[in-house]
Motif scaffolding. Structure first.
Motif, PDB file in Angstrom:
ATOM      1  N   VAL A  92     -35.228  27.614 -12.721  1.00  0.00           N
ATOM      2  CA  VAL A  92     -34.819  27.587 -13.691  1.00  0.00           C
ATOM      3  C   VAL A  92     -35.015  27.137 -15.062  1.00  0.00           C
ATOM      4  CG1 VAL A  92     -32.308  27.887 -15.338  1.00  0.00           C
ATOM      5  CG2 VAL A  92     -32.504  28.449 -12.946  1.00  0.00           C
ATOM      6  N   ARG A  93     -35.317  26.107 -14.432  1.00  0.00           N
ATOM      7  CA  ARG A  93     -35.965  24.678 -15.493  1.00  0.00           C
ATOM      8  C   ARG A  93     -37.455  25.234 -15.023  1.00  0.00           C
ATOM      9  NH1 ARG A  93     -31.895  20.235 -17.665  1.00  0.00           N
ATOM     10  NH2 ARG A  93     -30.122  20.996 -16.426  1.00  0.00           N
ATOM     11  N   GLY A  94     -38.196  25.044 -14.276  1.00  0.00           N
ATOM     12  CA  GLY A  94     -39.691  24.672 -14.070  1.00  0.00           C
ATOM     13  C   GLY A  94     -39.902  23.249 -13.941  1.00  0.00           C
ATOM     14  N   LEU A  95     -39.045  22.499 -13.880  1.00  0.00           N
ATOM     15  CA  LEU A  95     -38.619  21.525 -13.665  1.00  0.00           C
ATOM     16  C   LEU A  95     -39.313  20.553 -12.389  1.00  0.00           C
ATOM     17  CD1 LEU A  95     -36.804  20.469 -17.627  1.00  0.00           C
ATOM     18  CD2 LEU A  95     -39.728  19.885 -16.946  1.00  0.00           C
ATOM     19  N   SER A  96     -39.268  19.290 -12.025  1.00  0.00           N
ATOM     20  CA  SER A  96     -38.695  19.044 -10.542  1.00  0.00           C
ATOM     21  C   SER A  96     -39.424  17.235 -10.672  1.00  0.00           C
ATOM     22  CB  SER A  96     -40.145  19.240  -9.516  1.00  0.00           C
ATOM     23  OG  SER A  96     -39.446  18.779  -8.448  1.00  0.00           O
ATOM     24  N   ALA A  97     -39.748  16.254 -10.069  1.00  0.00           N
ATOM     25  CA  ALA A  97     -40.189  15.136  -9.625  1.00  0.00           C
ATOM     26  C   ALA A  97     -40.730  15.284  -8.614  1.00  0.00           C
ATOM     27  CB  ALA A  97     -39.154  14.644  -9.496  1.00  0.00           C
ATOM     28  N   PHE A  98     -42.054  14.459  -8.600  1.00  0.00           N
ATOM     29  CA  PHE A  98     -43.030  13.822  -7.989  1.00  0.00           C
ATOM     30  C   PHE A  98     -42.844  12.960  -7.786  1.00  0.00           C
ATOM     31  CE2 PHE A  98     -46.633  17.536  -9.588  1.00  0.00           C
ATOM     32  CZ  PHE A  98     -45.645  18.846  -8.775  1.00  0.00           C
ATOM     33  N   SER A  99     -43.508  11.974  -6.758  1.00  0.00           N
ATOM     34  CA  SER A  99     -43.467  10.760  -5.926  1.00  0.00           C
ATOM     35  C   SER A  99     -44.916   9.990  -6.815  1.00  0.00           C
ATOM     36  CB  SER A  99     -43.930  10.967  -4.646  1.00  0.00           C
ATOM     37  OG  SER A  99     -42.490  11.177  -3.643  1.00  0.00           O
ATOM     38  N   ILE A 100     -44.650   9.607  -7.114  1.00  0.00           N
ATOM     39  CA  ILE A 100     -46.522   8.824  -7.871  1.00  0.00           C
ATOM     40  C   ILE A 100     -46.556   7.168  -7.099  1.00  0.00           C
ATOM     41  CG2 ILE A 100     -46.655   6.952  -9.883  1.00  0.00           C
ATOM     42  CD1 ILE A 100     -44.882   9.309 -11.271  1.00  0.00           C
ATOM     43  N   GLU A 101     -45.098   6.880  -6.340  1.00  0.00           N
ATOM     44  CA  GLU A 101     -46.022   5.618  -5.854  1.00  0.00           C
ATOM     45  C   GLU A 101     -44.115   5.213  -4.845  1.00  0.00           C
ATOM     46  OE1 GLU A 101     -47.566   0.740  -6.742  1.00  0.00           O
ATOM     47  OE2 GLU A 101     -47.727   2.491  -8.496  1.00  0.00           O
ATOM     48  N   HIS A 102     -45.193   4.806  -3.024  1.00  0.00           N
ATOM     49  CA  HIS A 102     -43.598   4.121  -2.513  1.00  0.00           C
ATOM     50  C   HIS A 102     -44.491   2.435  -2.354  1.00  0.00           C
ATOM     51  CE1 HIS A 102     -43.568   8.610  -1.752  1.00  0.00           C
ATOM     52  NE2 HIS A 102     -42.339   8.279  -2.577  1.00  0.00           N
ATOM     53  N   ARG A 103     -43.412   2.187  -2.250  1.00  0.00           N
ATOM     54  CA  ARG A 103     -43.911   0.322  -0.926  1.00  0.00           C
ATOM     55  C   ARG A 103     -42.449   0.413   0.295  1.00  0.00           C
ATOM     56  NH1 ARG A 103     -44.271  -5.008  -3.636  1.00  0.00           N
ATOM     57  NH2 ARG A 103     -45.148  -6.240  -1.676  1.00  0.00           N
TER      58      ARG A 103
END
Length: 164
Positions: A61-72
């Protein structure tokens, strides 16, 4: 921040994932292979992000999401096949476009904190493929989740990642 955090310290907090470790998670050293820790954290993260509205509908619906940038990932104790685990996701802070959080994976069979998984996730436009500001409603839900973490026990170590 003490490294002696135990599952009993999490009384009152609800885990985002609970699982009995299956045999296929075992590696040649007789404990859970590292690839499965990442999967457990990814699954718990999905649950936590769905709780603040990040689901298929949000993307569609919004065309938005979350992407991973960094992990530890920090390994503090081993987990064995057949043990029960619980993963807790805590949001620590956010900026206008990213959120910083940490997950605590406990071996509930032994009570020990087995590892921590720290993350930075960016809010993205799926059309532009770039970070964009959180919508007001999602920002408010993140702020509520961040404030809820204030009642948790102290983290076992200082966070190593920071907001950008």
């Amino acid at each position: 921040m003490s490294g002696a955090l135990r599952i009993a310290d999490m009384a009152g907090a609800e885990p985002d994932l609970v699982l009995t470790v299956p045999a296929e998670y075992e590696d040649g050293n007789g404990h859970v292979n590292i690839r499965h820790y990442f999967d457990l954290h990814a699954r718990a993260g999905d649950v936590a992000f769905e709780a603040i509205g990040f689901d298929e509908s949000y993307r569609d619906v919004r065309g938005l999401s979350a992407f991973s940038i960094e992990h530890r990932i920090r390994y503090l104790d081993e987990v064995l096949v057949g043990h029960d685990v619980a993963v807790y996701v805590r949001m620590l802070a956010r900026s206008s476009k990213v959120v910083h959080g940490i997950q605590l994976l406990f071996d509930t069979t032994t009570g020990a904190l087995a590892n921590t998984f720290e993350f930075i996730e960016g809010h993205v436009s799926l059309e532009q493929r770039r970070t964009v500001p959180w919508p007001d409603d999602v920002a408010a839900l993140l702020d509520t989740a961040i404030a809820a973490g204030d009642s948790w026990p102290a983290l076992p170590h200082p966070p190593g990642l920071g907001l950008r």
